[in-house]
Design a protein around this motif. Sequence first.
Motif, PDB file in Angstrom:
ATOM      1  N   ASP A  71       0.849  -1.183   0.000  1.00 27.95           N
ATOM      2  CA  ASP A  71       0.000   0.000   0.000  1.00 27.95           C
ATOM      3  C   ASP A  71       0.891   1.241   0.000  1.00 27.95           C
ATOM      4  OD1 ASP A  71      -1.657   2.259   1.157  1.00 27.95           O
ATOM      5  OD2 ASP A  71      -3.170   0.674   1.164  1.00 27.95           O
ATOM      6  N   VAL A  72       0.511   2.261  -0.760  1.00 22.83           N
ATOM      7  CA  VAL A  72       1.334   3.473  -0.839  1.00 22.83           C
ATOM      8  C   VAL A  72       1.483   4.146   0.522  1.00 22.83           C
ATOM      9  CG1 VAL A  72       0.838   3.926  -3.267  1.00 22.83           C
ATOM     10  CG2 VAL A  72      -0.674   4.855  -1.524  1.00 22.83           C
ATOM     11  N   LYS A  73       0.529   3.913   1.424  1.00 23.52           N
ATOM     12  CA  LYS A  73       0.628   4.508   2.765  1.00 23.52           C
ATOM     13  C   LYS A  73       1.774   3.883   3.558  1.00 23.52           C
ATOM     14  CE  LYS A  73      -3.646   3.501   3.603  1.00 23.52           C
ATOM     15  NZ  LYS A  73      -4.978   3.323   4.260  1.00 23.52           N
ATOM     16  N   ASN A  74       2.225   2.731   3.141  1.00 20.03           N
ATOM     17  CA  ASN A  74       3.297   2.037   3.850  1.00 20.03           C
ATOM     18  C   ASN A  74       4.639   2.126   3.135  1.00 20.03           C
ATOM     19  OD1 ASN A  74       1.433   1.160   5.806  1.00 20.03           O
ATOM     20  ND2 ASN A  74       0.841  -0.562   4.513  1.00 20.03           N
ATOM     21  N   GLY A 107       2.863  10.311  -3.906  1.00 21.58           N
ATOM     22  CA  GLY A 107       3.199  11.639  -3.416  1.00 21.58           C
ATOM     23  C   GLY A 107       4.671  11.936  -3.545  1.00 21.58           C
ATOM     24  N   SER A 108       5.252  12.556  -2.520  1.00 22.05           N
ATOM     25  CA  SER A 108       6.637  13.033  -2.615  1.00 22.05           C
ATOM     26  C   SER A 108       7.650  11.910  -2.586  1.00 22.05           C
ATOM     27  CB  SER A 108       6.937  14.004  -1.464  1.00 22.05           C
ATOM     28  OG  SER A 108       6.755  13.369  -0.208  1.00 22.05           O
ATOM     29  N   TYR A 132      10.697   1.834  -8.890  1.00 20.34           N
ATOM     30  CA  TYR A 132      10.935   3.225  -9.259  1.00 20.34           C
ATOM     31  C   TYR A 132      11.942   3.890  -8.321  1.00 20.34           C
ATOM     32  CZ  TYR A 132       6.990   2.627 -12.387  1.00 20.34           C
ATOM     33  OH  TYR A 132       6.167   2.181 -13.388  1.00 20.34           O
ATOM     34  N   GLN A 133      11.649   3.915  -7.036  1.00 20.67           N
ATOM     35  CA  GLN A 133      12.565   4.529  -6.070  1.00 20.67           C
ATOM     36  C   GLN A 133      13.122   3.452  -5.138  1.00 20.67           C
ATOM     37  OE1 GLN A 133      10.931   7.850  -3.898  1.00 20.67           O
ATOM     38  NE2 GLN A 133      12.765   8.183  -2.702  1.00 20.67           N
ATOM     39  N   THR A 174      16.343   4.037 -16.722  1.00 20.23           N
ATOM     40  CA  THR A 174      15.727   5.138 -15.987  1.00 20.23           C
ATOM     41  C   THR A 174      14.307   5.344 -16.506  1.00 20.23           C
ATOM     42  OG1 THR A 174      16.546   6.850 -17.501  1.00 20.23           O
ATOM     43  CG2 THR A 174      17.984   6.217 -15.685  1.00 20.23           C
ATOM     44  N   GLU A 175      13.333   5.140 -15.636  1.00 17.29           N
ATOM     45  CA  GLU A 175      11.927   5.309 -15.989  1.00 17.29           C
ATOM     46  C   GLU A 175      11.527   6.787 -15.866  1.00 17.29           C
ATOM     47  OE1 GLU A 175      10.102   2.936 -17.129  1.00 17.29           O
ATOM     48  OE2 GLU A 175      11.157   1.096 -16.571  1.00 17.29           O
ATOM     49  N   LYS A 176      10.261   7.076 -16.150  1.00 17.26           N
ATOM     50  CA  LYS A 176       9.770   8.451 -16.019  1.00 17.26           C
ATOM     51  C   LYS A 176       9.759   8.862 -14.551  1.00 17.26           C
ATOM     52  CE  LYS A 176       5.779   7.925 -17.978  1.00 17.26           C
ATOM     53  NZ  LYS A 176       4.440   8.289 -18.550  1.00 17.26           N
ATOM     54  N   ARG A 177      10.367  10.005 -14.243  1.00 26.87           N
ATOM     55  CA  ARG A 177      10.405  10.477 -12.851  1.00 26.87           C
ATOM     56  C   ARG A 177       9.001  10.805 -12.361  1.00 26.87           C
ATOM     57  NH1 ARG A 177      14.006  12.952  -9.135  1.00 26.87           N
ATOM     58  NH2 ARG A 177      12.840  13.004  -7.171  1.00 26.87           N
ATOM     59  N   THR A 178       8.201  11.395 -13.205  1.00 28.72           N
ATOM     60  CA  THR A 178       6.812  11.705 -12.877  1.00 28.72           C
ATOM     61  C   THR A 178       5.921  11.150 -13.981  1.00 28.72           C
ATOM     62  OG1 THR A 178       6.970  13.843 -13.997  1.00 28.72           O
ATOM     63  CG2 THR A 178       7.429  13.818 -11.636  1.00 28.72           C
ATOM     64  N   ALA A 179       4.634  11.129 -13.719  1.00 26.78           N
ATOM     65  CA  ALA A 179       3.712  10.545 -14.692  1.00 26.78           C
ATOM     66  C   ALA A 179       3.782  11.245 -16.037  1.00 26.78           C
ATOM     67  CB  ALA A 179       2.284  10.577 -14.144  1.00 26.78           C
TER      68      ALA A 179
END
Length: 340
Positions: A71-74, A107-108, A132-133, A174-179
Motif C-alpha cells: 500500500d502506498v501509505k506504507n 506523493g513526494s 521506481y525509487q 531510468t523510468e519516467k520520474r513523474t507521470a
Amino acid sequence: MYIPKNNVKALLTAIELANKKNAEKDSKPLYILIPDGFYDLGATVLTKITGHNIAMIGQSMDGTIIQNKPDVKNEGISKTAIFQNRGTNNYFQDLTLKNALDYYAAGSAGRAVTLQDKGTHTICNRVRLLSYQDTYYSDNDQGVHYLQDSEIHGTVDFVCGDGDVWFERCKIVTEKRTADGSGRNVIAAPKTSKTQWGYIFNHCTVENIVSNFEYARGWNGTPHCIWLHTTLLTPERLNPTRFDYHGMNTVQNDFKEYGTMDAQGRDITPNTNVITYTMTKKKQEGDKEIVTESNYTDETILGAERAATYTIENVFGNWHPDKIITKMERKTQKLLKRLK
C-alpha cells in the motif's frame, strides 16, 4: 525443492524450510527451482531469507516473475522489499522481482524495494529488478555483492546503500520520474563509507525512457561510485554535471567515470568534468537561524592508471563471483531439465 507453477504458498513455504535447513553458514547448497509463472505476493513485504548457501533459480528472467504490491501509505525503504536477504552466499538467477507499489500515486516519495540485502557475498545472475525509487538496496555496510547480466529499473536513488557492489554488464533503465515525464532521475545513491571500493558499474548500459538523469548523488558518509566503460544510449539526456552536486547529507563524494561510450561504441568521455559539491545546513539557535555551507571540488574523470585498479580480484580478493556463476549455471542447467 521444486515449486509448482504460480504457487505462491509453496514458494514461501520453501523459503521457510530453506531458512531452517540452512541456518548454519557452512550448510550445503540448497536449490529452490521456480518455473516460469507469476508469483503474486500481494501486499506481503519483507519475506526474509535468513539461511545461507540458498540458490533461488527461476526458469527464465522474462518468465519467472515474483511481485508484491505494498500500500502506498506504507512506502519506505525498510518496509517494502519483496525479499530481505540476511544470509551469506545466497544466489539468485533468472528471475524478475517486481515491486508494484503505485509509485505515481505515492506523493513526494515512493520508496519500494525489490531486494533489501542485509547479507553478504550475494550474487544476482540475470535478475531483473523492477520498481521506481530505491529498487535495489545494499543494506550492509560491510557487505560484498555481485550482479551480472542483470537489469535494474527506477527513477531516483534506485541503486542505493553501502558495501562493495560490482555491477557487471548490467542494463540500467531510468523510468519516467513523474507521470508526465518531467523532473530528473538519479541512478545511484551510495553511502559506501566503511568499505574500500563502493559501487562499481563495469560495461553497463544505461537506457533512458524520458526524464533527464545523473549517474549518482551522495547519500551519506564518503561514498564511492565508479562508472567504467558505460554505454549511454541517449547521452544527450545525461545532465551536464553528470553527477548531482547537491547530494543529500555529504559533499565528500568519490564519483568517477572512465571510457564512456555512445550506442555506436564511440568514446564520449569528457576530457575533464570538475564539480563543486555543495551542502547547506540550517539550524535554529534561539531567534537566529544559523546557516552553514560545505563545499568539495573534485575531478570526476578517472585516469587510466586508477581505472586499471578496478578488477574483481582487487575488489573481492579470494571471492570469485564470476567463477561461481559459471559453476552454478552448469549445475542448474541439469536441475532445470526437470521443469521442462
